[in-house]
Design a protein around this motif. Structure first.
Motif, PDB file in Angstrom:
ATOM      1  N   LEU A 148      28.992  32.036  20.781  1.00 16.53           N
ATOM      2  CA  LEU A 148      28.187  32.642  19.613  1.00 16.53           C
ATOM      3  C   LEU A 148      28.044  31.537  18.532  1.00 16.53           C
ATOM      4  N   LYS A 149      28.773  30.450  18.412  1.00 16.11           N
ATOM      5  CA  LYS A 149      28.812  29.230  18.024  1.00 16.11           C
ATOM      6  C   LYS A 149      27.721  28.864  18.349  1.00 16.11           C
ATOM      7  N   TYR A 150      27.085  28.269  19.262  1.00 15.78           N
ATOM      8  CA  TYR A 150      25.907  27.603  19.751  1.00 15.78           C
ATOM      9  C   TYR A 150      24.417  28.633  18.805  1.00 15.78           C
ATOM     10  N   ILE A 151      24.384  30.166  19.598  1.00 16.26           N
ATOM     11  CA  ILE A 151      24.135  30.883  18.969  1.00 16.26           C
ATOM     12  C   ILE A 151      23.914  30.811  17.203  1.00 16.26           C
ATOM     13  N   ASN A 152      24.497  31.232  16.900  1.00 17.17           N
ATOM     14  CA  ASN A 152      25.052  30.582  14.722  1.00 17.17           C
ATOM     15  C   ASN A 152      23.779  29.372  14.664  1.00 17.17           C
ATOM     16  N   GLU A 153      24.523  28.397  15.252  1.00 18.06           N
ATOM     17  CA  GLU A 153      23.661  27.072  14.767  1.00 18.06           C
ATOM     18  C   GLU A 153      22.298  26.888  15.384  1.00 18.06           C
ATOM     19  N   SER A 154      21.847  27.278  16.563  1.00 21.38           N
ATOM     20  CA  SER A 154      20.591  27.029  16.641  1.00 21.38           C
ATOM     21  C   SER A 154      19.815  28.254  16.066  1.00 21.38           C
ATOM     22  N   ALA A 155      19.848  29.323  14.999  1.00 19.74           N
ATOM     23  CA  ALA A 155      19.845  31.315  14.902  1.00 19.74           C
ATOM     24  C   ALA A 155      18.226  30.664  14.087  1.00 19.74           C
ATOM     25  N   LYS A 156      17.941  29.589  13.363  1.00 17.84           N
ATOM     26  CA  LYS A 156      16.343  29.525  12.494  1.00 17.84           C
ATOM     27  C   LYS A 156      15.855  29.472  13.887  1.00 17.84           C
ATOM     28  N   SER A 157      15.447  28.872  14.851  1.00 19.25           N
ATOM     29  CA  SER A 157      14.668  28.909  16.301  1.00 19.25           C
ATOM     30  C   SER A 157      14.856  29.349  17.277  1.00 19.25           C
ATOM     31  N   ILE A 158      15.461  29.936  17.845  1.00 17.74           N
ATOM     32  CA  ILE A 158      16.205  30.688  18.439  1.00 17.74           C
ATOM     33  C   ILE A 158      15.070  31.880  19.473  1.00 17.74           C
ATOM     34  N   GLU A 159      14.726  31.676  20.297  1.00 18.67           N
ATOM     35  CA  GLU A 159      13.515  32.062  20.982  1.00 18.67           C
ATOM     36  C   GLU A 159      14.140  33.073  21.741  1.00 18.67           C
ATOM     37  N   LYS A 160      13.430  33.931  22.560  1.00 14.34           N
ATOM     38  CA  LYS A 160      13.730  34.341  23.409  1.00 14.34           C
ATOM     39  C   LYS A 160      14.088  34.458  24.817  1.00 14.34           C
ATOM     40  N   GLU A 161      14.258  32.980  25.548  1.00 11.42           N
ATOM     41  CA  GLU A 161      13.988  31.774  25.979  1.00 11.42           C
ATOM     42  C   GLU A 161      15.514  31.699  25.906  1.00 11.42           C
ATOM     43  N   GLN A 162      15.651  30.555  24.416  1.00 15.17           N
ATOM     44  CA  GLN A 162      17.166  30.622  24.363  1.00 15.17           C
ATOM     45  C   GLN A 162      18.318  31.625  23.853  1.00 15.17           C
ATOM     46  N   PHE A 163      17.615  32.532  23.239  1.00 12.90           N
ATOM     47  CA  PHE A 163      18.946  33.484  23.384  1.00 12.90           C
ATOM     48  C   PHE A 163      18.714  34.099  25.360  1.00 12.90           C
ATOM     49  N   LEU A 164      17.718  34.461  26.307  1.00 19.23           N
ATOM     50  CA  LEU A 164      18.299  35.020  27.376  1.00 19.23           C
ATOM     51  C   LEU A 164      19.429  33.876  27.913  1.00 19.23           C
ATOM     52  N   PHE A 165      19.251  32.302  28.083  1.00 18.99           N
ATOM     53  CA  PHE A 165      20.214  31.115  27.851  1.00 18.99           C
ATOM     54  C   PHE A 165      21.694  31.186  27.848  1.00 18.99           C
ATOM     55  N   GLN A 166      21.610  31.802  26.100  1.00 18.31           N
ATOM     56  CA  GLN A 166      22.878  32.030  25.927  1.00 18.31           C
ATOM     57  C   GLN A 166      24.221  33.420  26.361  1.00 18.31           C
ATOM     58  N   THR A 167      22.836  33.933  26.928  1.00 13.28           N
ATOM     59  CA  THR A 167      23.505  35.230  27.562  1.00 13.28           C
ATOM     60  C   THR A 167      24.405  35.027  28.612  1.00 13.28           C
ATOM     61  N   THR A 168      23.521  34.094  29.266  1.00 16.85           N
ATOM     62  CA  THR A 168      23.827  33.901  30.779  1.00 16.85           C
ATOM     63  C   THR A 168      25.025  33.262  31.013  1.00 16.85           C
ATOM     64  N   VAL A 169      25.255  32.501  29.176  1.00 14.52           N
ATOM     65  CA  VAL A 169      25.949  31.658  29.232  1.00 14.52           C
ATOM     66  C   VAL A 169      27.691  32.412  28.734  1.00 14.52           C
ATOM     67  N   ILE A 170      27.505  33.181  28.656  1.00 16.46           N
ATOM     68  CA  ILE A 170      28.222  34.243  28.462  1.00 16.46           C
ATOM     69  C   ILE A 170      29.056  35.508  29.496  1.00 16.46           C
ATOM     70  N   LEU A 171      27.940  35.572  29.702  1.00 16.35           N
ATOM     71  CA  LEU A 171      27.573  36.207  31.076  1.00 16.35           C
ATOM     72  C   LEU A 171      29.044  35.254  32.105  1.00 16.35           C
ATOM     73  N   ASP A 172      28.576  34.185  32.063  1.00 17.50           N
ATOM     74  CA  ASP A 172      29.879  33.107  32.495  1.00 17.50           C
ATOM     75  C   ASP A 172      30.961  33.170  32.469  1.00 17.50           C
ATOM     76  N   ASP A 173      31.135  33.199  30.998  1.00 18.65           N
ATOM     77  CA  ASP A 173      32.369  33.307  29.710  1.00 18.65           C
ATOM     78  C   ASP A 173      33.174  34.401  30.727  1.00 18.65           C
ATOM     79  N   VAL A 174      32.603  35.298  30.801  1.00 20.84           N
ATOM     80  CA  VAL A 174      33.425  36.424  31.316  1.00 20.84           C
ATOM     81  C   VAL A 174      33.974  36.500  33.264  1.00 20.84           C
ATOM     82  N   LEU A 175      33.128  36.235  33.679  1.00 24.03           N
ATOM     83  CA  LEU A 175      33.057  36.740  35.144  1.00 24.03           C
ATOM     84  C   LEU A 175      34.844  35.307  34.972  1.00 24.03           C
ATOM     85  N   ARG A 176      34.497  34.213  34.535  1.00 24.43           N
ATOM     86  CA  ARG A 176      35.433  32.812  34.873  1.00 24.43           C
ATOM     87  C   ARG A 176      36.522  33.473  34.442  1.00 24.43           C
TER      88      ARG A 176
END
Length: 297
Positions: free
Chosen positions: A27-55
């Motif tokens: 969430l920190k990374y998402i917030n830091e790039s909130a002004k320029s976030i694009e769909k691809e970036q949001f998808l990347f962060q979604t993947t990061v959170i999924l990896d965290d949950v799985l781990r």
């Protein structure tokens, strides 16, 4: 029982602490790039959170203690929904049994399909809906010998098996638009079906939904609700069968069932401004492995 519930509560608290720390980083990374976030970036962060949950799921030793129907019941009661919110970003993680509903792909079996059609008839729903489901998992037929005309409307639709809730939604919309069945809107297919390629999976009778019981046992709605709302947990399949009539036992034998399945249905929803992503997968608590991943962004 009290000791088991205490352990499960400790597991839940520990899990929430870990997931809060891990998701917080994403969430920190998402917030830091909130002004320029694009769909691809949001998808990347979604993947990061999924990896965290799985781990976290894979490294949480206490989760290994969920080794019985009682343990699983207590775990789900104490950690069914875990919500987070930080700087406009919301994350909601939901846990449930991944074996509480029927796999629609299992309806290729004639006896199971007949049981489902009987359920549809009791709900005053056209049984052709069952035929549409079967057509949707019958593969490519060069001679086009499908029972329904779903592939005339959706010629490029996947047809090897029902692959996801989105695929099922397309089937439902086709049925409603083609047959104008007003009664269908009163039937929640999300309470009935859990989509998976594994047609041999068993239904967990300790967590089956009311609609699932109606189909499994051929019983009425009141009887099914009584079973689904009970608080006690059955320890053996024989103990469960003692609650059934002879006819219900025969109906149950048409399906694969058990009283403990070590599979979690994990749903993760991530929301940031106008962007929403949903991730769903099933997690095997014994093998510490996720499978059947479905992403919707």
């Amino acid at each position: 029982m009290i000791a088991n519930r205490g352990i499960a509560l400790l597991v839940t608290v520990f899990f929430i602490m870990l997931i809060t720390l891990s998701v917080g980083v994403g969430l920190k990374y998402i917030n830091e790039s909130a002004k320029s976030i694009e769909k691809e970036q949001f998808l990347f962060q979604t993947t990061v959170i999924l990896d965290d949950v799985l781990r976290i799921l894979q490294t949480l030793k206490e989760l290994e203690q969920v080794g019985s129907a009682v343990d699983l019941s207590t775990f789900l009661l104490t950690s069914e929904v875990i919500p987070f919110q930080s700087n406009g970003v919301e994350v909601v993680i939901k846990f449930s049994s991944a074996r509480s509903r029927i796999n629609p792909n299992a309806l290729k079996d004639k006896d199971r399909l007949d049981a489902f059609k009987l359920f549809l008839s009791r709900k005053s729903i056209n049984t052709v809906y069952g035929d549409i489901l079967v057509d949707s998992m019958s593969g490519v037929k060069e001679d086009q010998t499908y029972v329904t005309d779903i592939f005339n409307v959706h010629p490029y639709a996947f047809r090897d098996y029902i692959s996801s809730s989105k695929h099922l939604q397309m089937i439902n919309e086709f049925y409603v638009n083609s047959y104008h069945d007003a009664n269908f809107k009163y039937t929640d297919t999300k309470e009935i079906f859990y989509t998976s390629k594994d047609t041999n999976s068993s239904i967990d009778l300790n967590f089956a939904t009311a609609s699932t019981y109606e189909i499994l046992l051929g019983c009425d709605t009141m009887r099914a609700q009584e079973l689904s709302l009970r608080e006690d947990v059955f320890q053996t399949i024989e103990e469960f069968k003692l609650e059934l009539s002879a006819e219900e036992q025969i109906n149950l034998s048409k399906f694969n069932s058990s009283i403990f399945e070590h599979y979690l249905d994990v749903n993760i929803q991530i929301m940031h401004k106008d962007k929403i992503s949903n991730i769903r997968f099933e997690y095997n608590t014994q093998l510490k492995k996720g499978s059947n991943f479905v992403f919707e962004v």
